[in-house]
Design an enzyme around this catalytic site. Structure first.
Site, PDB file in Angstrom:
ATOM      1  N   ASP A  68      -7.816   5.899  -2.444  1.00  0.00           N
ATOM      2  CA  ASP A  68      -6.987   4.755  -2.068  1.00  0.00           C
ATOM      3  C   ASP A  68      -6.629   3.969  -3.323  1.00  0.00           C
ATOM      4  O   ASP A  68      -7.441   3.175  -3.824  1.00  0.00           O
ATOM      5  CB  ASP A  68      -7.731   3.854  -1.082  1.00  0.00           C
ATOM      6  CG  ASP A  68      -6.838   2.761  -0.505  1.00  0.00           C
ATOM      7  OD1 ASP A  68      -5.679   2.643  -0.953  1.00  0.00           O
ATOM      8  OD2 ASP A  68      -7.300   2.022   0.383  1.00  0.00           O
ATOM      9  N   HIS A  91      -2.163   0.711   7.156  1.00  0.00           N
ATOM     10  CA  HIS A  91      -2.445   1.001   5.743  1.00  0.00           C
ATOM     11  C   HIS A  91      -2.013   2.429   5.433  1.00  0.00           C
ATOM     12  O   HIS A  91      -1.865   3.270   6.341  1.00  0.00           O
ATOM     13  CB  HIS A  91      -3.945   0.837   5.490  1.00  0.00           C
ATOM     14  CG  HIS A  91      -4.329   0.797   4.039  1.00  0.00           C
ATOM     15  ND1 HIS A  91      -3.761  -0.056   3.133  1.00  0.00           N
ATOM     16  CD2 HIS A  91      -5.233   1.542   3.337  1.00  0.00           C
ATOM     17  CE1 HIS A  91      -4.303   0.135   1.936  1.00  0.00           C
ATOM     18  NE2 HIS A  91      -5.198   1.115   2.035  1.00  0.00           N
ATOM     19  N   CYS A 114       0.818  -1.217   0.000  1.00  0.00           N
ATOM     20  CA  CYS A 114       0.000   0.000   0.000  1.00  0.00           C
ATOM     21  C   CYS A 114       0.851   1.267   0.000  1.00  0.00           C
ATOM     22  O   CYS A 114       0.500   2.259  -0.653  1.00  0.00           O
ATOM     23  CB  CYS A 114      -0.953  -0.010   1.183  1.00  0.00           C
ATOM     24  SG  CYS A 114      -0.143  -0.105   2.793  1.00  0.00           S
TER      25      CYS A 114
END
Length: 649
Positions: free
Chosen positions: A459, A444, A400
């Site tokens: 995202d 994250h 991520c």
């Protein structure tokens, strides 16, 4: 001798337990020194049945204290204090020869037991500490109890029935006073997200399965794709590493004044955060109201008033909308471009030319990640200086933080203010217990970009691995990579279920015990005042009922005496003295033995009492019984002095 050995074993076990419980305050070499000292005491007890000389103990203590003093800067003041306290207990045990010398040792153990709660709040560890408390209380009893005496379960049960209601009332109703002194800040390793983010930092954190925080929602758990727990903002980029801007770090945060209730939809929830030694906490969307122990800082971040060194509970209300852009300066801060990564910058400008509108540009970046052969991996290849170029155009494999870093740089190249957000996404919902468990593995990173006066959320990981957002991290990884996140014992269904049940019990411990704060106490007092009349009637009824039961028992005992009157009369008057009488020994024999130890006046009195007692008991002599009553009444003061003399022998 048997009593002394039993006490030595108890104290050795206690000090070994303290060494294990206080491991957070000890480095490896310090732990080895204390283990060697305890092993030395064990050896002298088993093989030589003696102790070290006071001179030798003083030399050892001085050397260890000097070594600990040199380690003070690295260990921190709090850890140094705990080390010195345990050192004092161990040295006292090494030099212990007579039991009367152990009184200070027992009290130092009580201090150490209290110190264990500074470092631990877990329920299972708390049970271990309470067990250590009971062991020390048992040693306290053995140290001061008369020879031959035994603990009586009935007496323990009676004392427990008296103490528990008092303890519960004090816990619930006694005012929560502020501390009279502050614990020095300890230099211990922190957990969770740090103030820097580079390729690999999140990957290391998600391999930790420990709890980060737990959440209770007032009106039901939101959908998983809304569970983005914001904790840190990374706005300074040097071409490889993202960092928090100094204006947003530590004491430079200013508290936001909380305004009126917003018109938008809100979400009310309570978070129980684990100790992290950081001030950064967690919040959804745009928090606007909080409990007094946390601050809402600019850009919707939540900060504790001091580093979180213990499990902390706080309440929040959040608006379900993006946070506002604070100023033009904030936008300019998030437009800065470092040297390097030229391919990425050129690609960002190209996308901007093709998609002038911000929403279209965001869709283009998401489409690029979806359509090109990009891969989501917990073990991406290592990257060099131009890490974003290598990721976007060469390896195309990342976690991520790789996708968030590349996206933020593309947006800045296109002239859109953008930053990386660090936090947690998702969590495991436990419906029966009613809380969401968020672990370190849910760490994250995503992106926020400025548009229409607000920091909109994007995202890019959702474009590459949508299962990570909609389901769980496990569903987004291959079977081989899932093995990296699961230890062998966690794959056992029975052990995993036991782990879950212990976690639930620990949650209730956090809510009902650790989470009982000033607000809960004020609410309880308010309920007591509102129902005072009902409580008064109930208390009066219970009191009257208890008095009736006591009166009935007293009357029945008075009505049916089980012992002769002479025996009851002597037992009642000399009760303090007769506590030392063995159960199998007759009363007159015990008094004769006591008389032999006294001076002339006391000896003659005791012998006269024995004569009257035996005549009244065995001959049923009414005159002897009357004489016994008169003797006890006439010599009351002499008998009182005799009581004190018997107690001190």
């Amino acid at each position: 001798m048997l009593k002394q050995k039993r006490l030595m074993v108890v104290w050795l076990g206690l000090q070994l337990a303290f060494l294990l419980l206080l491991q957070e305050a000890f480095t490896l070499w310090v732990s080895l020194i204390f283990a060697a000292l305890l092993l030395t005491r064990f050896a002298t007890l088993v093989y030589a049945n003696t102790s070290l000389s006071l001179k030798a103990v003083n030399v050892i203590g001085a050397c260890v204290a000097v070594a600990l003093l040199f380690n003070l800067k690295q260990a921190g003041v709090l850890n140094f204090m705990l080390q010195i306290l345990l050192l004092a207990a161990v040295l006292r045990l090494l030099a212990l020869r007579q039991l009367f010398e152990a009184r200070q040792l027992v009290w130092v153990h009580y201090f150490l037991i209290g110190c264990c709660f500074i470092l631990h709040q877990n329920m299972l560890v708390a049970l271990v500490i309470i067990t250590a408390l009971f062991a020390n209380m048992y040693s306290h009893y053995l140290l001061f109890a008369p020879a031959g005496s035994n603990l009586k379960p009935a007496n323990i049960a009676r004392a427990t029935l008296i103490i528990l209601p008092l303890w519960l009332a004090m816990f619930l109703l006694f005012p929560r006073l502020p501390p009279f002194w502050q614990i020095p800040t300890a230099k211990v390793a922190s957990t969770g997200l740090s103030d820097t983010l580079d390729p690999g930092s999140i990957e290391q954190l998600v391999q930790d399965d420990s709890l980060a925080f737990r959440v209770e929602f007032e009106n039901g758990v939101p959908e998983r794709q809304l569970l983005y727990w914001r904790a840190r903002l990374y706005e300074d980029f040097d071409g490889r590493r993202w960092q928090e801007n100094p204006l947003r770090s530590g004491s430079n945060y200013r508290n936001v004044h909380q305004g009126a209730t917003p018109a938008e939809a809100t979400l009310d929830y309570r978070i129980i955060a684990e100790a992290s030694q950081q001030r950064s906490l967690f919040a959804l969307a745009n928090p606007w109201q909080s409990s007094a122990n946390v601050n809402i800082a600019p850009s919707g971040l939540v900060l504790a008033t001091k580093p979180v060194s213990q499990r902390t509970s706080y309440q929040l209300s959040s608006q379900l909308q993006p946070v506002a852009v604070l100023s033009e300066q904030e936008q300019q801060l998030n437009l800065r471009l470092p040297a390097g990564n030229e391919q990425t910058l050129a690609f960002g400008r190209q996308l901007k030319a093709q998609h002038p509108q911000v929403p279209a540009l965001i869709d283009a970046i998401a489409s690029h990640f979806r359509q090109q052969p990009y891969f989501y991996s917990l073990t991406p290849p290592l990257l060099g200086a131009n890490s974003v170029d290598q990721f976007l155009f060469d390896s195309r494999t990342g976690f991520c933080s790789h996708y968030a870093s590349a996206t933020a740089l593309l947006l800045r190249a296109a002239g859109i203010p953008a930053r990386v957000v660090g936090g947690y996404q998702g969590g495991d919902w436990h419906p029966e217990q009613g809380y969401l468990a968020v672990r370190q593995r849910e760490a994250h990173a995503w992106v926020e970009y400025a548009d229409q006066g607000r920091w909109q959320q994007f995202d890019p990981t959702a474009a590459v691995a949508p299962q990570r957002i909609l389901s769980s991290l496990d569903d987004a990884l291959s079977a081989e990579q899932r093995q990296l996140l699961t230890s062998p014992w966690q794959r056992n269904a029975l052990l995993n279920n036991l782990r879950q049940q212990l976690m639930h019990l620990d949650y209730y411990w956090s809510v009902w015990v650790l989470g009982f704060n000033d607000d809960n106490q004020r609410d309880l007092w308010q309920q007591v005042r509102q129902n005072l009349q009902r409580f008064a009637y109930g208390l009066a009824f219970i009191t009257v009922l208890a008095l009736l039961v006591v009166a009935l028992l007293w009357w029945r005992r008075r009505e049916r005496p089980t012992q002769p009157q002479a025996y009851r009369l002597l037992s009642k008057t000399l009760s303090a003295m007769l506590r030392h009488k063995p159960a199998h020994q007759p009363l007159s024999a015990f008094l004769r033995m006591l008389a032999e130890q006294q001076q002339n006046e006391q000896r003659q009195l005791l012998l006269a009492l024995i004569t009257s007692y035996e005549l009244a008991l065995f001959n049923d002599d009414a005159a002897a019984l009357s004489a016994l009553k008169q003797q006890l009444k006439q010599h009351r003061n002499t008998l009182r002095r005799l009581h004190f003399s018997a107690q001190n022998t």
